[in-house]
Design a protein around this motif. Sequence first.
Motif, PDB file in Angstrom:
ATOM      1  N   UNK A 220       0.827  -1.209   0.000  1.00  0.00           N
ATOM      2  CA  UNK A 220       0.000   0.000   0.000  1.00  0.00           C
ATOM      3  C   UNK A 220       0.859   1.256   0.000  1.00  0.00           C
ATOM      4  N   UNK A 221       1.953   1.218   0.719  1.00  0.00           N
ATOM      5  CA  UNK A 221       2.861   2.373   0.739  1.00  0.00           C
ATOM      6  C   UNK A 221       3.530   2.546  -0.616  1.00  0.00           C
ATOM      7  N   UNK A 222       3.928   1.436  -1.253  1.00  0.00           N
ATOM      8  CA  UNK A 222       4.487   1.541  -2.607  1.00  0.00           C
ATOM      9  C   UNK A 222       3.443   2.105  -3.559  1.00  0.00           C
ATOM     10  N   UNK A 223       2.193   1.639  -3.428  1.00  0.00           N
ATOM     11  CA  UNK A 223       1.129   2.132  -4.284  1.00  0.00           C
ATOM     12  C   UNK A 223       0.865   3.613  -4.061  1.00  0.00           C
ATOM     13  N   UNK A 283     -13.112  11.948  -7.976  1.00  0.00           N
ATOM     14  CA  UNK A 283     -12.246  11.655  -6.847  1.00  0.00           C
ATOM     15  C   UNK A 283     -11.862  10.179  -6.841  1.00  0.00           C
ATOM     16  N   UNK A 284     -10.670   9.892  -6.302  1.00  0.00           N
ATOM     17  CA  UNK A 284     -10.271   8.499  -6.108  1.00  0.00           C
ATOM     18  C   UNK A 284     -10.788   7.939  -4.786  1.00  0.00           C
ATOM     19  N   UNK A 285     -11.358   8.792  -3.954  1.00  0.00           N
ATOM     20  CA  UNK A 285     -11.905   8.304  -2.687  1.00  0.00           C
ATOM     21  C   UNK A 285     -13.062   7.340  -2.956  1.00  0.00           C
ATOM     22  N   UNK A 286     -13.028   6.211  -2.248  1.00  0.00           N
ATOM     23  CA  UNK A 286     -14.030   5.149  -2.392  1.00  0.00           C
ATOM     24  C   UNK A 286     -14.083   4.586  -3.803  1.00  0.00           C
ATOM     25  N   UNK A 287     -12.979   4.718  -4.545  1.00  0.00           N
ATOM     26  CA  UNK A 287     -12.987   4.304  -5.944  1.00  0.00           C
ATOM     27  C   UNK A 287     -13.222   2.805  -6.103  1.00  0.00           C
ATOM     28  N   UNK A 288     -12.889   2.019  -5.099  1.00  0.00           N
ATOM     29  CA  UNK A 288     -13.135   0.580  -5.186  1.00  0.00           C
ATOM     30  C   UNK A 288     -14.623   0.243  -5.140  1.00  0.00           C
ATOM     31  N   UNK A 289     -15.434   1.214  -4.709  1.00  0.00           N
ATOM     32  CA  UNK A 289     -16.874   0.991  -4.598  1.00  0.00           C
ATOM     33  C   UNK A 289     -17.654   1.558  -5.777  1.00  0.00           C
ATOM     34  N   UNK A 345      -3.228   0.347  -2.760  1.00  0.00           N
ATOM     35  CA  UNK A 345      -3.370   1.660  -2.122  1.00  0.00           C
ATOM     36  C   UNK A 345      -4.773   2.213  -2.320  1.00  0.00           C
ATOM     37  N   UNK A 346      -5.316   2.108  -3.529  1.00  0.00           N
ATOM     38  CA  UNK A 346      -6.650   2.647  -3.782  1.00  0.00           C
ATOM     39  C   UNK A 346      -7.687   2.019  -2.858  1.00  0.00           C
ATOM     40  N   UNK A 347      -7.490   0.771  -2.493  1.00  0.00           N
ATOM     41  CA  UNK A 347      -8.412   0.131  -1.552  1.00  0.00           C
ATOM     42  C   UNK A 347      -8.361   0.774  -0.167  1.00  0.00           C
ATOM     43  N   UNK A 348      -7.255   1.424   0.175  1.00  0.00           N
ATOM     44  CA  UNK A 348      -7.172   2.090   1.488  1.00  0.00           C
ATOM     45  C   UNK A 348      -8.004   3.372   1.521  1.00  0.00           C
ATOM     46  N   UNK A 349      -8.488   3.817   0.372  1.00  0.00           N
ATOM     47  CA  UNK A 349      -9.314   5.023   0.304  1.00  0.00           C
ATOM     48  C   UNK A 349     -10.792   4.726   0.518  1.00  0.00           C
ATOM     49  N   UNK A 350     -11.135   3.454   0.739  1.00  0.00           N
ATOM     50  CA  UNK A 350     -12.519   3.096   1.040  1.00  0.00           C
ATOM     51  C   UNK A 350     -12.857   3.510   2.464  1.00  0.00           C
ATOM     52  N   UNK A 351     -13.927   4.238   2.612  1.00  0.00           N
ATOM     53  CA  UNK A 351     -14.341   4.795   3.899  1.00  0.00           C
ATOM     54  C   UNK A 351     -15.580   4.047   4.387  1.00  0.00           C
ATOM     55  N   UNK A 352     -15.359   3.048   5.229  1.00  0.00           N
ATOM     56  CA  UNK A 352     -16.469   2.233   5.724  1.00  0.00           C
ATOM     57  C   UNK A 352     -17.429   3.051   6.579  1.00  0.00           C
ATOM     58  N   UNK A 353     -16.910   4.024   7.307  1.00  0.00           N
ATOM     59  CA  UNK A 353     -17.785   4.869   8.126  1.00  0.00           C
ATOM     60  C   UNK A 353     -18.722   5.688   7.253  1.00  0.00           C
ATOM     61  N   UNK A 354     -18.228   6.143   6.116  1.00  0.00           N
ATOM     62  CA  UNK A 354     -19.022   6.948   5.195  1.00  0.00           C
ATOM     63  C   UNK A 354     -20.217   6.166   4.669  1.00  0.00           C
ATOM     64  N   UNK A 355     -19.994   4.942   4.249  1.00  0.00           N
ATOM     65  CA  UNK A 355     -21.081   4.177   3.643  1.00  0.00           C
ATOM     66  C   UNK A 355     -22.027   3.582   4.677  1.00  0.00           C
ATOM     67  N   UNK A 356     -21.688   3.734   5.964  1.00  0.00           N
ATOM     68  CA  UNK A 356     -22.561   3.238   7.031  1.00  0.00           C
ATOM     69  C   UNK A 356     -23.049   4.358   7.958  1.00  0.00           C
ATOM     70  N   UNK A 357     -22.698   5.578   7.657  1.00  0.00           N
ATOM     71  CA  UNK A 357     -23.051   6.706   8.517  1.00  0.00           C
ATOM     72  C   UNK A 357     -24.572   6.855   8.584  1.00  0.00           C
ATOM     73  N   UNK A 358     -25.121   6.731   9.779  1.00  0.00           N
ATOM     74  CA  UNK A 358     -26.577   6.782   9.923  1.00  0.00           C
ATOM     75  C   UNK A 358     -27.147   8.176   9.666  1.00  0.00           C
ATOM     76  N   UNK A 359     -26.304   9.209   9.675  1.00  0.00           N
ATOM     77  CA  UNK A 359     -26.781  10.555   9.340  1.00  0.00           C
ATOM     78  C   UNK A 359     -27.097  10.699   7.858  1.00  0.00           C
ATOM     79  N   UNK A 360     -26.592   9.751   7.061  1.00  0.00           N
ATOM     80  CA  UNK A 360     -26.779   9.815   5.620  1.00  0.00           C
ATOM     81  C   UNK A 360     -27.798   8.813   5.097  1.00  0.00           C
TER      82      UNK A 360
END
Length: 366
Positions: A220-223, A283-289, A345-360
């Motif tokens: 991931x660091x190399x990526x 954005x590359x954030x959550x790009x795996x999803x 590395x791109x997989x480290x940009x997945x935000x599990x809290x974001x996709x489960x945030x009950x405010x959303x």
Amino acid sequence: MAGLKSFHDFAAMAAFSAIFFTSSCKKDVVKDMDGETLPQKIRLDIPSNFPKATDDPDNPLTEQGVALGRLLFYDTRLSGSNKLSCASCHRQELAFSDGVARSNIGESGQPLPRHAPALINLAWAKSGLFWDGGSTNLESQAFGPLTSADEMHQNLSELEDELKAVPDYVKRFKDAFGTGVKSASIVKALAQFERTLISANSRYDKYIRKENGAALTDAEIRGMALVNTKCRSCHSGELFTDNGYHNNGIDSDFSNASLDGLFQGRSRITYNLLDLGKFKTPTLRNVSLTAPYMHDGRIKTLKDVLEHYNKGIQVSPTTDVLLFQNNGEAGIPLSLQDKSDIIAFLNTLTDEQFIRNTKFNKPNLP
């Protein structure tokens, strides 16, 4: 915009205390001279590794506006058939994307000409919305899918009447904007909710912020290093996008005039031939999803995306010069190991809290 003057008239009657959009903060109730509760201003809780976000002066965030926008986002009344909501094509579990290349669930049943973009960190989207930047802000953008014959196909006057028939909505519009149910206030509320969709708690973020226990693997660091050297010119900063427009070489011929020039990208809006084939940087954030990829979802996997940049770039006069990384030729040289590390590395940009945030997520609708 309707409702704006009345909101400012209310706001001028009292000073609001600045508060964060977090559940732990105390919110002071402010009332006007007639004892009516005023909209409670809120501000986004911006992570330390993110740039500053500026509030929209014409549509400041309020607790009431955001709550109303969340209801509307999930309400199928917003479509002409009362079968589709904004969430139908922007699913939280997919980082508010839809997982298909060109959706055909709209009112006409026809495949859309473009891929539904993910809704992530839109509070920083100040250079246009849609893939070609055809809308200047979230408020005007919302009118597009609402009224499109191929999407929600809603008559705005009929929508106002539908919502006016719901007492809870009537109260909420008055509380949020000091007005009755108006289409201008509908899109303002949607925009307020969408600006709260902040994704900033991926493993990458925790590593960058040096939170306890946060670590990345060697791969991931190399990526991350590869992304920083080969991709950051467009996918820049902590938002992982420059919010700009680039021709990334997926086409070389833009002469097809069908679909109202949608092939042409940014030039369809600017009428500048130098913008042919340029589309907004996602954005590359959550790009795996958020597969499939590109403005029309033509590329199915991240592996295929990397192979496009490696050997698949089609050259045209507007192909971005940043892509000529192969000794002056088009392409970004990547070995099999490079590709593997970048995807890690791109997989480290997945935000599990974001996709489960009950405010959303979907609330109980009135």
